[in-house]
Design an enzyme around this catalytic site. Structure first.
Site, PDB file in Angstrom:
ATOM      1  CG  LEU A  94      33.169 -51.574  12.096  1.00  0.00           C
ATOM      2  CD1 LEU A  94      34.010 -52.810  12.402  1.00  0.00           C
ATOM      3  CD2 LEU A  94      31.749 -51.974  11.755  1.00  0.00           C
ATOM      4  CG  ASP A  95      28.640 -47.179  16.090  1.00  0.00           C
ATOM      5  OD1 ASP A  95      29.168 -46.220  15.490  1.00  0.00           O
ATOM      6  OD2 ASP A  95      27.417 -47.405  16.068  1.00  0.00           O
TER       7      ASP A  95
END
Length: 331
Positions: A71-72
């Site tokens: 996940l960013d």
């Protein structure tokens, strides 16, 4: 391994497991769960997925952990963490869909009818080129959008629910929608609400994980922690299963292929090429493998190999050795 999986297996042969070896997958101690465990973290916006893993290792005082699906930093939501040998099972989660709730801004003001028509163009198989700021090679590829639902529109702000194939870029989805509308579009906020079979139910924060671990270490009270660290077998609940004899386990852990005489039970409708979980009679995951034969072929044959091992998960010597070494090898 789940109760449903155990109930639906087809019996090939019978055997009795030795209670002195191994541990029933749902009866593990905290120490054992730290070796074969799964934690469903509710990742906050800000840290990278790598930082969350590093924090978890520090909190739990373990040398090995990993996550499934990056996940960013600004993205929140479901981040499965594998602990110890459990990291080896996380790849299975990439085979299933992921769900996101995304808020974006369109640079034009389309009617709801026009927006629905645009959304319809992005349902099903689409072509995507990863954005410039991505960790993969920027080559056009296909991804599948299984469901694309407009939850709310307030002028140019659009809230979407997206159920998609792993590797789909939601930021790029907003960009491409904006291009079709003319002036453009951009994503503002993103939350992952599902990874394969795991949704937002039973997520835990890093603070809850730290508190539960401290309570166990300081007060010898595992009430909280035992609810947070789940058996890694839950990761594999969506793939087919094979139960093997105790006597076949250690040889597999040392690299041997599974022969038909070692098989006790299999999932119904097993087909050649299926990915399966190989389990002990206590429900412990031993390995991931690809089926070389169908259900009927396994039932009809008495010798030969039925599965090609893809990943060994159980540590060697968990079960006693019951195989011979080559005359050229030292004992």
């Amino acid at each position: 391994m789940t109760l449903k999986q155990l109930q639906n297996l087809v019996k090939i042969d019978e055997d009795v497991t030795n209670p002195e070896n191994g541990t029933y997958y749902d009866k593990r101690t905290i120490e054992q769960l730290l070796e074969y465990g799964l934690v469903l973290i509710d990742k906050p916006p800000g840290p990278t997925s790598h930082e969350v893993v590093a924090w978890a290792k520090r909190i739990l005082e373990i040398p090995k952990a990993g996550h499934s699906g990056t996940l960013d930093p600004q993205v929140s939501g479901v981040l499965p963490l594998g602990l110890g040998e459990g990291t080896k099972a996380l790849g299975v989660l990439l085979l299933g869909p992921k769900e996101y709730h995304a808020l974006g801004r369109l640079h034009s003001l389309p009617s709801k009818e026009k927006l629905e028509k645009i959304l319809d163009l992005f349902r099903g198989e689409i072509f995507q080129k990863p954005p410039q700021r991505s960790a993969v090679v920027r080559q056009t590829r296909t991804r599948t959008i299984y469901e694309l639902e407009l939850l709310e529109q307030k002028e140019r702000l659009v809230l979407l629910r997206v159920l998609c194939e792993a590797g789909t870029y939601i930021r790029k989805l907003y960009y491409d929608m904006g291009e079709l509308l003319g002036p453009g579009g951009s994503m503002i906020e993103l939350r992952r609400s599902r990874v394969h079979q795991f949704n937002e139910d039973n997520l835990v924060t890093m603070h809850e994980l730290a508190d539960a671990y401290a309570t166990w270490k300081e007060n010898n009270d595992d009430t909280k922690l035992i609810k947070i660290i789940r058996p890694v077998e839950e990761t594999l609940s969506e793939i087919k299963s094979v139960i093997i004899r105790d006597s076949a386990i250690d040889s597999m852990c040392h690299g041997a292929q599974l022969a038909i005489p070692g098989i006790l039970e299999i999932s119904p409708y097993l087909e050649k090429g299926d990915l399966v979980g190989i389990y002990s009679q206590k429900g412990e995951i031993v390995a991931l493998a690809e089926s070389l034969l169908s259900e009927n072929e396994i039932k009809d044959q008495t010798k030969g190999y039925a599965f090609q091992t893809k990943r060994i998960i159980m540590k060697p010597n968990t079960y006693p050795k019951n195989w011979r070494t080559s005359p050229t090898q030292k004992e």
